[in-house]
Design an enzyme around this catalytic site. Sequence first.
Site, PDB file in Angstrom:
ATOM      1  CG  ASP A  47      -1.843   1.186   1.272  1.00  0.00           C
ATOM      2  OD1 ASP A  47      -2.957   1.051   0.756  1.00  0.00           O
ATOM      3  OD2 ASP A  47      -1.447   2.257   1.794  1.00  0.00           O
ATOM      4  CE1 TYR A  52       0.708   7.847   2.395  1.00  0.00           C
ATOM      5  CE2 TYR A  52       1.110   5.581   1.792  1.00  0.00           C
ATOM      6  CZ  TYR A  52       0.311   6.544   2.387  1.00  0.00           C
ATOM      7  OH  TYR A  52      -0.868   6.170   2.972  1.00  0.00           O
ATOM      8  CE  LYS A  77      -3.615   4.653   0.340  1.00  0.00           C
ATOM      9  NZ  LYS A  77      -2.257   4.564   0.883  1.00  0.00           N
ATOM     10  CG  HIS A 110      -4.492   9.712   0.214  1.00  0.00           C
ATOM     11  ND1 HIS A 110      -3.155   9.579  -0.102  1.00  0.00           N
ATOM     12  CD2 HIS A 110      -4.584   9.323   1.500  1.00  0.00           C
ATOM     13  CE1 HIS A 110      -2.498   9.140   0.956  1.00  0.00           C
ATOM     14  NE2 HIS A 110      -3.341   8.980   1.936  1.00  0.00           N
ATOM     15  CB  VAL A 235      11.461   0.743   8.223  1.00  0.00           C
ATOM     16  CG1 VAL A 235      10.558   1.556   7.293  1.00  0.00           C
ATOM     17  CG2 VAL A 235      11.682   1.471   9.544  1.00  0.00           C
TER      18      VAL A 235
HETATM   19  N1  LIG Z   1      -5.256   6.381   3.563  1.00  0.00           N
HETATM   20  C1  LIG Z   1      -4.754   7.109   4.515  1.00  0.00           C
HETATM   21  O1  LIG Z   1      -5.154   8.268   4.735  1.00  0.00           O
HETATM   22  C2  LIG Z   1      -3.682   6.545   5.382  1.00  0.00           C
HETATM   23  C3  LIG Z   1      -3.260   7.225   6.522  1.00  0.00           C
HETATM   24  C4  LIG Z   1      -2.268   6.657   7.307  1.00  0.00           C
HETATM   25  C5  LIG Z   1      -1.725   5.412   6.948  1.00  0.00           C
HETATM   26  N2  LIG Z   1      -2.137   4.777   5.808  1.00  0.00           N
HETATM   27  C6  LIG Z   1      -1.576   3.474   5.395  1.00  0.00           C
HETATM   28  O2  LIG Z   1      -1.606   2.581   6.514  1.00  0.00           O
HETATM   29  C7  LIG Z   1      -0.294   2.079   6.744  1.00  0.00           C
HETATM   30  C8  LIG Z   1      -0.095   1.739   8.202  1.00  0.00           C
HETATM   31  O3  LIG Z   1      -0.386   2.837   9.036  1.00  0.00           O
HETATM   32  P1  LIG Z   1       0.745   3.708   9.794  1.00  0.00           P
HETATM   33  O4  LIG Z   1       2.020   3.603   9.043  1.00  0.00           O
HETATM   34  O5  LIG Z   1       0.154   5.041  10.036  1.00  0.00           O
HETATM   35  O6  LIG Z   1       0.870   3.049  11.225  1.00  0.00           O
HETATM   36  P2  LIG Z   1       0.880   1.597  11.879  1.00  0.00           P
HETATM   37  O7  LIG Z   1       1.077   0.533  10.876  1.00  0.00           O
HETATM   38  O8  LIG Z   1      -0.307   1.548  12.779  1.00  0.00           O
HETATM   39  O9  LIG Z   1       2.155   1.698  12.826  1.00  0.00           O
HETATM   40  C9  LIG Z   1       3.457   1.857  12.321  1.00  0.00           C
HETATM   41  C10 LIG Z   1       4.364   2.127  13.506  1.00  0.00           C
HETATM   42  O10 LIG Z   1       4.355   0.994  14.373  1.00  0.00           O
HETATM   43  C11 LIG Z   1       5.671   0.479  14.503  1.00  0.00           C
HETATM   44  N3  LIG Z   1       5.563  -0.990  14.476  1.00  0.00           N
HETATM   45  C12 LIG Z   1       5.276  -1.765  13.398  1.00  0.00           C
HETATM   46  N4  LIG Z   1       5.264  -3.071  13.742  1.00  0.00           N
HETATM   47  C13 LIG Z   1       5.544  -3.118  15.061  1.00  0.00           C
HETATM   48  C14 LIG Z   1       5.695  -4.180  15.974  1.00  0.00           C
HETATM   49  N5  LIG Z   1       5.535  -5.456  15.598  1.00  0.00           N
HETATM   50  N6  LIG Z   1       5.997  -3.896  17.261  1.00  0.00           N
HETATM   51  C15 LIG Z   1       6.144  -2.599  17.648  1.00  0.00           C
HETATM   52  N7  LIG Z   1       6.021  -1.534  16.834  1.00  0.00           N
HETATM   53  C16 LIG Z   1       5.722  -1.808  15.541  1.00  0.00           C
HETATM   54  C17 LIG Z   1       6.442   1.006  13.323  1.00  0.00           C
HETATM   55  O11 LIG Z   1       7.807   1.157  13.657  1.00  0.00           O
HETATM   56  P3  LIG Z   1       9.039   0.788  12.659  1.00  0.00           P
HETATM   57  O12 LIG Z   1       8.634   1.130  11.262  1.00  0.00           O
HETATM   58  O13 LIG Z   1      10.133   1.661  13.180  1.00  0.00           O
HETATM   59  O14 LIG Z   1       9.322  -0.671  12.841  1.00  0.00           O
HETATM   60  C18 LIG Z   1       5.797   2.364  13.116  1.00  0.00           C
HETATM   61  O15 LIG Z   1       6.318   3.316  14.016  1.00  0.00           O
HETATM   62  C19 LIG Z   1       0.587   3.215   6.222  1.00  0.00           C
HETATM   63  O16 LIG Z   1       1.920   2.827   6.047  1.00  0.00           O
HETATM   64  C20 LIG Z   1      -0.129   3.566   4.952  1.00  0.00           C
HETATM   65  O17 LIG Z   1       0.173   2.618   3.938  1.00  0.00           O
HETATM   66  C21 LIG Z   1      -3.112   5.323   5.029  1.00  0.00           C
END
Ligand SMILES: NC(=O)c1ccc[n+]([C@@H]2O[C@H](COP(=O)([O-])OP(=O)(O)OC[C@H]3O[C@@H](n4cnc5c(N)ncnc54)[C@H](OP(=O)(O)O)[C@@H]3O)[C@@H](O)[C@H]2O)c1
Length: 280
Positions: A47, A52, A77, A110, A235
């Site tokens: 995704d 981004y 998006k 988006h 990451v």
């Molecule tokens: N459509 C939209 O408006 C929208 C908005 C926001 C996000 N998104 C999408 O949703 C995806 C996910 O959401 P997000 O990136 O906001 O947040 P998330 O996936 O809820 O959380 C990511 C965070 O959690 C940490 N993390 C990941 N796995 C972990 C684990 N097993 N244990 C502990 N910490 C962990 C990551 O750290 P590290 O990376 O340092 O490991 C990062 O800081 C985005 O990447 C994007 O593709 C879409």
Amino acid sequence: MTQTVPELKFHDGNSIDQLGYGVWQVPDAEAEIVVGKAIDAGYRHIDTARIYGNEEGVGRAIAATDVPREELFITTKVWNSDQGYEKTLLAADASLERLGLEYVDLYLIHWLQPKRGTYVDTWKALIQLQKDGKAKSIGVCNFTIEALEELYAETGVRPVINQVETHPYFPQNELRAYEAEHGILHESWSPLGQGGDLLTDPVLVKIAEKHNASVAQVVIAWHLAVGNVVIPKSVTDSRIIENFASLNVTLDDEDLAAIATLDRGPEGRIAADPATADFA
Ligand SMILES: NC(=O)c1ccc[n+]([C@@H]2O[C@H](COP(=O)([O-])OP(=O)(O)OC[C@H]3O[C@@H](n4cnc5c(N)ncnc54)[C@H](OP(=O)(O)O)[C@@H]3O)[C@@H](O)[C@H]2O)c1
């Protein structure tokens, strides 16, 4: 231990892997490496988004992998400033070029951007993109029930999916019920609560201990159990693998009931409210 990713069916006949890998906040140079690692770990659904700034890096990972294109599922998006019929068609072409792809599997609006007021025209462009074969499936992010109704009333075409902030503190029960009734899948963004307090919640810690799993794995297993498509971002090598292995965690009714008590209502939201968010 099986790690087969469940597939959910869209109303247009296509399918999506229920567990994917999100790349928001991953720099372009790093995207090639981490997406490659995610593919090696077993993810096939990636995704990204124009905003981004890493579509090229994702594209380099797609070009570098031995996994055939048709086994991958790539989402991108259209960004807010590209909304509108003609601009969206151009934005989609530009995204495809950066990704190095002939088509994306899923193209999403988006944000709703209610004051901008161009989401219906943007949706009409997505319908055209699907007809042109540039997007296999089309959907939205951050849409309210009212706006989903409006898209259908104006075009007769419902999005296949709505990608929205969703996690145990903000489970989106009302929106999910509406979507289920209308054949729209629910996709959770920030599914881990952006790695914040959620991951030390005592209720979740207890469930994690019971399953000999991490809290992140329990949270991802919850999204899968309630039927959400889920796209955790990491990451970190070990977490990319750990998150994928959530597929091995099966929650029972008692776990699901305990997680349901974590709903904080509107206070649980971390990011902007799509009903009012208007930004460039
Ligand atoms: N459509 C939209 O408006 C929208 C908005 C926001 C996000 N998104 C999408 O949703 C995806 C996910 O959401 P997000 O990136 O906001 O947040 P998330 O996936 O809820 O959380 C990511 C965070 O959690 C940490 N993390 C990941 N796995 C972990 C684990 N097993 N244990 C502990 N910490 C962990 C990551 O750290 P590290 O990376 O340092 O490991 C990062 O800081 C985005 O990447 C994007 O593709 C879409």
